[in-house]
Every structure is written in structure tokens, then in C-alpha cells.
Design a protein around this motif. Structure first.
Motif, mmCIF file in Angstrom:
data_model
loop_
_atom_site.group_PDB
_atom_site.id
_atom_site.type_symbol
_atom_site.label_atom_id
_atom_site.label_comp_id
_atom_site.label_asym_id
_atom_site.label_seq_id
_atom_site.Cartn_x
_atom_site.Cartn_y
_atom_site.Cartn_z
ATOM 1 N N GLU A 1 122.179 48.554 38.943
ATOM 2 C CA GLU A 1 120.939 48.081 38.318
ATOM 3 C C GLU A 1 119.695 48.779 38.872
ATOM 4 O OE1 GLU A 1 120.926 43.778 38.334
ATOM 5 O OE2 GLU A 1 122.749 43.671 37.127
ATOM 6 N N THR B 1 115.399 53.220 31.017
ATOM 7 C CA THR B 1 115.663 54.115 29.878
ATOM 8 C C THR B 1 115.275 53.376 28.593
ATOM 9 O OG1 THR B 1 118.015 53.588 30.223
ATOM 10 C CG2 THR B 1 117.273 55.743 30.933
ATOM 11 N N ALA B 2 116.241 52.789 27.854
ATOM 12 C CA ALA B 2 115.864 52.157 26.584
ATOM 13 C C ALA B 2 115.339 50.729 26.753
ATOM 14 C CB ALA B 2 117.048 52.158 25.624
ATOM 15 N N GLY B 3 115.553 50.127 27.910
ATOM 16 C CA GLY B 3 115.051 48.770 28.139
ATOM 17 C C GLY B 3 115.739 47.705 27.306
ATOM 18 N N THR B 4 117.028 47.879 27.002
ATOM 19 C CA THR B 4 117.749 46.870 26.205
ATOM 20 C C THR B 4 118.519 45.870 27.081
ATOM 21 O OG1 THR B 4 119.765 48.195 25.958
ATOM 22 C CG2 THR B 4 118.058 48.497 24.276
ATOM 23 N N SER B 5 118.226 45.860 28.372
ATOM 24 C CA SER B 5 118.941 44.939 29.263
ATOM 25 C C SER B 5 118.689 43.488 28.877
ATOM 26 C CB SER B 5 118.495 45.166 30.707
ATOM 27 O OG SER B 5 119.066 46.338 31.211
ATOM 28 N N VAL C 1 118.678 58.019 39.412
ATOM 29 C CA VAL C 1 119.618 58.990 38.845
ATOM 30 C C VAL C 1 118.859 59.997 37.976
ATOM 31 C CG1 VAL C 1 121.607 59.276 37.295
ATOM 32 C CG2 VAL C 1 121.488 57.305 38.846
ATOM 33 N N SER D 1 127.927 49.797 31.674
ATOM 34 C CA SER D 1 128.144 49.256 30.335
ATOM 35 C C SER D 1 129.531 49.566 29.784
ATOM 36 C CB SER D 1 127.110 49.848 29.381
ATOM 37 O OG SER D 1 125.831 49.507 29.816
ATOM 38 N N CYS D 2 129.954 48.701 28.873
ATOM 39 C CA CYS D 2 131.181 48.947 28.123
ATOM 40 C C CYS D 2 131.112 48.126 26.845
ATOM 41 C CB CYS D 2 132.413 48.591 28.935
ATOM 42 S SG CYS D 2 132.531 46.860 29.377
ATOM 43 N N GLY E 1 120.767 53.916 31.727
ATOM 44 C CA GLY E 1 120.911 52.462 31.664
ATOM 45 C C GLY E 1 122.365 52.041 31.623
ATOM 46 N N SER F 1 127.113 47.569 22.100
ATOM 47 C CA SER F 1 126.645 47.255 20.743
ATOM 48 C C SER F 1 125.319 47.955 20.473
ATOM 49 C CB SER F 1 126.447 45.755 20.567
ATOM 50 O OG SER F 1 127.591 45.071 20.953
ATOM 51 N N THR F 2 124.615 48.314 21.548
ATOM 52 C CA THR F 2 123.304 48.963 21.410
ATOM 53 C C THR F 2 123.405 50.486 21.548
ATOM 54 O OG1 THR F 2 123.042 48.544 23.761
ATOM 55 C CG2 THR F 2 121.939 47.010 22.274
ATOM 56 N N PRO G 1 113.587 52.245 37.702
ATOM 57 C CA PRO G 1 114.045 53.237 36.718
ATOM 58 C C PRO G 1 114.342 52.534 35.403
ATOM 59 C CG PRO G 1 115.391 53.291 38.728
ATOM 60 C CD PRO G 1 114.564 52.051 38.782
ATOM 61 N N MET H 1 120.861 54.328 26.697
ATOM 62 C CA MET H 1 120.922 55.683 27.256
ATOM 63 C C MET H 1 121.807 55.724 28.504
ATOM 64 S SD MET H 1 116.905 56.401 26.731
ATOM 65 C CE MET H 1 116.230 56.131 25.085
ATOM 66 N N GLY I 1 123.375 52.182 35.111
ATOM 67 C CA GLY I 1 122.761 51.064 35.845
ATOM 68 C C GLY I 1 123.486 49.752 35.613
ATOM 69 N N ASN I 2 123.926 49.525 34.367
ATOM 70 C CA ASN I 2 124.591 48.254 34.038
ATOM 71 C C ASN I 2 126.111 48.372 33.994
ATOM 72 O OD1 ASN I 2 122.141 47.012 33.818
ATOM 73 N ND2 ASN I 2 122.063 47.034 31.598
HETATM 74 C C1 LIG Z 1 121.831 43.004 21.112
HETATM 75 C C2 LIG Z 1 122.374 43.545 22.410
HETATM 76 C C3 LIG Z 1 123.738 43.805 22.528
HETATM 77 C C4 LIG Z 1 124.248 44.338 23.718
HETATM 78 N N1 LIG Z 1 125.575 44.621 23.791
HETATM 79 C C5 LIG Z 1 126.068 45.196 24.903
HETATM 80 C C6 LIG Z 1 127.442 45.585 24.974
HETATM 81 O O1 LIG Z 1 128.205 45.485 24.016
HETATM 82 N N2 LIG Z 1 127.892 46.116 26.127
HETATM 83 C C7 LIG Z 1 127.065 46.313 27.195
HETATM 84 O O2 LIG Z 1 127.533 46.814 28.222
HETATM 85 N N3 LIG Z 1 125.780 45.975 27.155
HETATM 86 C C8 LIG Z 1 125.242 45.440 26.032
HETATM 87 N N4 LIG Z 1 123.915 45.119 25.979
HETATM 88 C C9 LIG Z 1 123.053 45.358 27.162
HETATM 89 C C10 LIG Z 1 122.405 46.769 27.171
HETATM 90 O O3 LIG Z 1 122.147 47.205 25.856
HETATM 91 C C11 LIG Z 1 123.294 47.806 27.873
HETATM 92 O O4 LIG Z 1 123.543 47.409 29.195
HETATM 93 C C12 LIG Z 1 122.706 49.226 27.850
HETATM 94 O O5 LIG Z 1 123.666 50.151 28.284
HETATM 95 C C13 LIG Z 1 121.471 49.385 28.685
HETATM 96 O O6 LIG Z 1 120.945 50.667 28.437
HETATM 97 P P1 LIG Z 1 119.376 50.934 28.444
HETATM 98 O O7 LIG Z 1 119.183 52.383 28.213
HETATM 99 O O8 LIG Z 1 118.676 50.021 27.555
HETATM 100 O O9 LIG Z 1 119.050 50.588 29.984
HETATM 101 P P2 LIG Z 1 117.814 49.838 30.648
HETATM 102 O O10 LIG Z 1 117.757 48.436 30.176
HETATM 103 O O11 LIG Z 1 116.591 50.660 30.512
HETATM 104 O O12 LIG Z 1 118.283 49.877 32.174
HETATM 105 C C14 LIG Z 1 119.471 49.253 32.595
HETATM 106 C C15 LIG Z 1 119.606 49.336 34.111
HETATM 107 O O13 LIG Z 1 119.829 50.687 34.486
HETATM 108 C C16 LIG Z 1 118.873 51.105 35.449
HETATM 109 N N5 LIG Z 1 118.557 52.511 35.206
HETATM 110 C C17 LIG Z 1 118.107 53.064 34.046
HETATM 111 N N6 LIG Z 1 117.895 54.391 34.235
HETATM 112 C C18 LIG Z 1 118.203 54.671 35.518
HETATM 113 C C19 LIG Z 1 118.138 55.840 36.323
HETATM 114 N N7 LIG Z 1 117.725 56.990 35.834
HETATM 115 N N8 LIG Z 1 118.509 55.745 37.619
HETATM 116 C C20 LIG Z 1 118.924 54.570 38.164
HETATM 117 N N9 LIG Z 1 118.986 53.425 37.441
HETATM 118 C C21 LIG Z 1 118.639 53.472 36.137
HETATM 119 C C22 LIG Z 1 117.669 50.183 35.230
HETATM 120 O O14 LIG Z 1 116.864 50.070 36.398
HETATM 121 C C23 LIG Z 1 118.348 48.886 34.862
HETATM 122 O O15 LIG Z 1 118.704 48.171 36.020
HETATM 123 C C24 LIG Z 1 123.376 44.587 24.810
HETATM 124 C C25 LIG Z 1 122.009 44.339 24.671
HETATM 125 C C26 LIG Z 1 121.502 43.814 23.498
HETATM 126 C C27 LIG Z 1 120.026 43.597 23.382
#
Ligand SMILES: Cc1cc2nc3c(=O)[nH]c(=O)nc-3n(C[C@H](O)[C@H](O)[C@H](O)COP(=O)(O)OP(=O)(O)OC[C@H]3O[C@@H](n4cnc5c(N)ncnc54)[C@H](O)[C@@H]3O)c2cc1C
Length: 553
Positions: free
Chosen positions: A251, A72-76, A257, A149-150, A143, A134-135, A70, A140, A146-147
């Protein structure tokens, strides 16, 4: 034998890229990486139109022994969405805000909703989804779940897990489930996942293992592995469990979801102010942090001299340095909110008095309004500024997400500095001091074999330190394929064994995002720098600009 994706297209209505045409290859290359150092060519990229498509993809992956990721934005940052399997991007079509209840303060959304878009939509209601990253302008909800996030206000706004009320998800066998709070006795009569998880966490020996081997209680950021510690807490406090706690931070390895019900909070008070205490050393700034967290601040964030110096070379950030006095080795930015500007100013004055009384710092500018925003812009530009450092040795995401208890931060960082000095490695550090997590970025040349070996050695030795301080390998970015290999080292083989059981309870065939959290390959596997072969005959090169992968044709 090659999988024939043409058999899938018949009853699947979304987009699908799987063959060797230029268009398909270009899409697959674009999805071969995320914001991490990893790259692997996926066998296919799917962009489903609806949940029926997702179910069909799960069925197809199961029939052909494929893993499905899965996305979403791929910013992992740790390679969570890098895989040889099928990447399933839900950002294009599953991005609706479905329902909001302002009285009960919740919203129901699809996973492809961007966090900042959601908050812009909620603003007229006086509400917001608290967890940030920060992103947040791209990240989304899928994501963020999945992570787990905070962001920099996690002291008051918490993490995604804290705000996840319900999740609708599709399991590996195609069943749709709604996970939410449920009474333990009722749960035992529910889907077999419930009794299996309950057996795992109610087992006395397992409870002792969890209590003894998870990060210690006072570690605020604890994002490694599956959150069994949260389930044990729920069990003992309320007799109810909510498996959303397990899904947050998983993850994408347990289920897919398709909807989330999120808890909302009131918009923050309108007055914002900050004390930017200037320190002559990093250790002094970490002592300032101990004073700051006792003050009830909303955030306490560190910026070191490397970032402050880099900011001089950037026209926008050079202006944001205007509040600096002299040449601090590190500054700590401590933020407060309040409804009244007088009360806000008093909080800042009290904190400055606490610093001077403790003999910490040499300058204490108090910033309000737009000045606060400019200072935060400087802090948030940290990662980007570090990426402008010249030379092959570049700051890397590696140990940036390791976290400890706030009171352990000075000693942990002291030992980490000695470790990095032993390896002759330069570094920078910044960010979430108030949450026990500094983004420490060693500068390593990943183009060279010795650099790659150093990359692994530094993580291995830091993992031992994290174990010593009973901290967490990951605080917010997740472990992915970067740190996953070291989960058994930090949390112990027995806890790792429990994680393999969790994975097998949800997904015994390993259908979802194989190789993350459990069975993670060696961290040096599929590094972008070690000869990725795309076979895209028209694509001569790929370069990263910020988070974006640009193909040069
Ligand atoms: C410059 C930079 C700064 C960052 N700063 C922070 C920060 O301050 N705090 C922070 O927490 N993170 C930070 N990150 C990491 C990242 O941006 C976050 O974790 C963000 O929330 C990931 O969202 P995404 O939509 O890109 O998820 P993705 O990278 O697309 O996916 C994240 C995880 O969620 C899973 N996932 C996605 N969609 C689903 C679904 N529908 N069902 C089940 N699993 C799913 C994926 O398989 C993957 O394991 C940063 C990244 C960068 C590049």
C-alpha cells in the motif's frame, strides 16, 4: 509552521498544487478522496515529470516531516491514497512501456501504465499480464502492486505478487534500489534492508509466529499486512528471497516504485463457456462452489438475488438476465476455457452431471461465446447495481474483502448472515466464491451517527469471525485506513509488531503513506460523511458519480 512549497519548485520540474488559489484548492479537493468512504485535504498534490522529481519530493518531504503518498488511478476502496500529506500522482508522466521480451515472457513498465492498455499492447505478441481487477480499464500497475490486485480469474491467473519479477524503487533516504530474486548469502552483503529483513524472518520464534498467525495455508487470498509468510516460504524452498513479495500489497508504505518487471502469460484458449447453476438458497450455491472448484474451472463466481433483482431496473443488465430460469436465490457462474469447442462442451456437461448427482441446483444453462460475456457483464455490474438501491441505507465496502478457505466459506457465510441478522442489517453478496471471498455488502446509513457506529461494530465482529476461521481481513482490495485498525486483532499483537519492524527497516521516519498497515487511525476518522471541510470558497458541493468526484462550482 506552514511548509513553504515555493522552496521546492526551484529544482522540481513537475506540477505542484499547494496554495489557496481556486485552481490549487480544486486539485487538492479532487485528490482528497479515492473510491472509499474517506476524505482528507492533502497539504499538496504533486505530479512529477520523472524519477528525479520523485527523488526531490522525497527529500523535501523528509526535510519537512511530511508524509508522501504514491498514487496512480486512485480507485482504492479502503482509503489507501487518502491523506493529509503530499499526494504524488504518477499516472500522467510515468506511464511508458519500456521493454518487452516475448521469448522470456516479461515486460518492463512504469507504474502509471493502465492494465488494459498494457494487455492491448501485448495482444499482437500473444501475451498478457494475467492479474486483473474489475477496474482494469483504469487501474494502473503501480496501484495493482500497492494493493496486490487480482480478479475473477485469480484461480488460474494469480495475483500481482505472483507476476512481479523485479521492482525499481526509491527508498525513503533517496537511494534507488532494484529488488529481485537474490541468493540469501549474497543478500546479506547487499543494502542493509536485506540483512535486517533476513534477521527478522530467519529468527526461529518469528517463523513460528508467522506460521501460526497468518491465514491458514488453504486461504488463497491473503492480502493483510506485509507478506512475511511468502518470504519464509521462499527461504525454505529455494534459499533465495525476492523482496518484491513484500512490496506487493504494501500500500505504498515501504518505497516509491518507479519501474516494474512483470511476468507475462500466453493469451487464454479461444473457446470460453460457462455453466450458470441456479440455486434456491445461498448455502446451496456455496455447496455448488465446492463441486465447481474440483472441476478445474477458470472461475467460480456468485451473484445473489439482490443483484439479480436490481438488474431488472437497468435496461442493459435486464437484457443480460435472459439466461435466467425462474427466480433463483443465487446463481453460481462457473467458467471454463479450452482450445476445442467439443472439449469445452464436455467440461460443461461433466459439471452439470456432477451438480445433478450431488442434488445441487434446479437449472443449469450452459452459455458460450457472447452469452458468456453478457453473463459476466451482469456479474461485473454487481457493485454498480447495488449503488442504485434507494434510501439512506446503502451497501458499503467494509467486510467485502474478507476471505477464508474455500471449504470454510459455507460455515463462515452462515455465521456472517447470523451476525448481520442480529443487527437487523440487510446485505447483498457476490463475486469470488471460487477463491473463498464473497463481497458481502451490508446496507448502512453512514449519514447517521448510529449508522457509523454500526459500521464499526460489524467490522469488529467480522474480524473476530475471520480470526476464528484463520482467514484474511483483506483478499484483494487491501486494508487501507478502513480495515487497518483490525490487523492486530486478526493476526495478533506479535505479528503486528513484526509489521512495525518491517516498516521501520524500510522507512523509519514514516515518510511513505503514514497510517496504512501500521499506526492506522480509528476507522471512523475522516469519513466523507462526517463534515469534510475543504475551505474551497468556490466549491459549493461535491458529488460522486460512480468512481468520479465531481465538484459543483
Ligand atoms: C468498482 C471497483 C471494483 C474493484 N474491483 C477490484 C477487483 O476486482 N480486484 C482488485 O484487486 N481490486 C479491485 N478494486 C480496487 C482497485 O481498483 C484496485 O486495487 C486497483 O488495482 C488499484 O489501482 P489504482 O491504480 O487505482 O491504485 P491507487 O488507488 O492509486 O493506489 C493503490 C495503492 O498502491 C500504492 N501505489 C500506487 N502507485 C505506487 C507506486 N508508484 N509506488 C508505490 N506504491 C504505489 C498507493 O499508495 C496505494 O496504497 C476495485 C475498485 C472499485 C472502485
Amino acid at each position: 509552521m506552514a511548509v513553504d512549497f515555493n522552496t521546492l519548485t526551484k529544482d522540481y520540474s513537475g506540477e505542484l498544487y499547494f496554495n489557496d488559489t481556486i485552481e490549487h484548492q480544486a486539485v487538492r479537493i479532487a485528490y482528497s478522496t479515492d473510491a472509499s468512504v474517506y476524505q482528507e485535504m492533502p497539504v499538496a498534490v504533486a505530479i512529477p515529470k520523472d524519477t528525479a522529481d520523485i527523488r526531490r519530493l522525497i527529500e523535501f518531504a523528509g526535510q519537512h516531516g511530511l508524509t508522501l503518498v504514491p498514487r496512480t488511478a486512485g480507485t482504492s476502496l479502503a482509503g489507501q491514497v487518502v491523506s493529509h500529506g503530499v499526494i504524488v500522482d504518477v499516472s500522467k508522466y510515468l506511464n511508458a512501456i519500456l521493454e518487452v521480451n516475448p521469448e522470456e515472457k516479461w515486460v518492463r513498465v512504469q507504474p502509471g501504465v493502465v492494465r488494459d492498455d498494457l494487455n492491448a499492447w501485448l495482444k499482437p505478441l500473444g501475451l498478457m499480464f494475467g492479474p486483473e481487477t474489475s477496474t482494469a480499464s483504469r487501474a494502473m500497475i503501480g496501484g495493482m502492486i500497492g494493493n496486490n490486485s487480482c480478479g475473477l480469474h485469480s484461480r488460474i491467473w494469480g495475483n500481482t505478487r505472483d507476476h512481479l519479477l523485479e521492482v525499481t524503487a526509491i527508498l525513503a533516504n533517496g537511494t534507488e534500489m532494484v529488488f529481485g530474486p537474490i541468493d540469501v548469502r549474497a543478500a546479506r552483503q547487499e543494502h542493509p534492508i536485506y540483512p535486517a529483513i533476513l534477521d527478522l524472518i530467519e529468527h526461529g520464534a518469528n517463523q513460528s509466529l508467522i506460521t501460526g498467525n497468518f491465514p491458514k495455508r488453504s486461504v488463497p487470498r491473503r492480502n493483510s499486512g506485509y507478506a512475511l509468510d511468502h518470504l519464509v516460504d521462499q527461504l525454505s524452498h529455494s534459499g533465495r528471497i525476492n523482496l518484491c513479495s513484500l512490496i506487493a500489497g504494501s500500500e505504498g508504505t515501504l518505497c516509491f516504485v518507479t519501474e516494474a518487471k512483470l511476468k507475462l502469460i500466453d493469451l487464454p484458449p479461444k473457446e470460453v463457456g460457462m455453466v450458470a447453476v441456479h440455486c434456491s438458497s445461498l448455502q446451496e450455491a456455496l455447496q455448488a462452489n465446492l463441486v465447481a472448484v474440483r472441476s478445474g474451472c477458470a472461475a467460480s463466481e456468485l451473484v445473489d438475488h439482490v443483484i439479480l433483482e436490481q438488474a431488472m431496473n437497468n435496461p442493459e443488465q435486464a437484457q443480460n438476465r435472459s439466461f435466467l430460469v425462474g427466480e433463483p436465490n443465487a446463481i453460481l457462474m462457473v467458467e471454463f476455457f479450452d482450445e476445442s469447442s467439443d472439449a469445452l462442451r464436455q467440461k460443461c456437461v461433466d459439471l452439470v452431471a456432477a451438480f445433478t448427482q450431488a442434488g445441487i441446483g434446479y437449472a443449469y444453462p450452459v452459455l458460450t461465446g457472447i452469452e458468456t460475456k453478457n453473463a459476466w457483464d451482469l456479474r461485473k455490474a454487481g457493485l454498480g447495481l447495488l449503488r442504485n438501491i434507494k434510501g439512506n441505507a446503502q451497501p458499503v465496502n467494509l467486510i467485502e474483502d474478507c476471505s477464508v478457505a474455500i471449504e470454510d466459506l459455507p460455515a463462515y457465510i452462515g455465521e456472517l448472515e447470523s451476525l448481520l441478522a442480529r443487527h437487523g442489517t440487510q446485505y447483498s453478496m457476490y463475486a469470488h466464491a471460487g477463491d473463498g471471498e464473497l463481497h458481502v455488502e451490508p446496507m448502512i446509513d453512514l449519514q447517521s451517527a448510529t449508522g457509523r457506529q454500526l459500521f464499526k461494530t460489524i467490522l469488529a465482529e467480522t474480524a473476530d469471525l475471520i480470526k476464528k476461521y484463520k482467514g484474511s481481513l483483506s483478499g484483494e482490495h487491501g486494508d487501507g485506513r478502513l480495515r487497518g485498525q483490525f490487523i492486530p486483532v486478526v493476526m495478533g499483537p506479535e505479528i503486528y509488531h513484526l509489521f512495525t519492524q518491517v516498516k521501520s527497516i524500510f522507512d523509519h521516519r514514516g515518510l511513505f503513506n503514514k497510517g496504512k498497515i501500521t499506526d492506522t487511525p480509528d476507522m471512523l476518522t475522516n469519513l466523507r460523511y462526517s463534515g469534510f471541510k475543504a475551505n474551497a470558497h468556490q466549491c459549493s458541493d461535491m458529488r460522486f458519480f460512480g468512481d468520479s468526484l465531481i465538484m459543483i462550482l
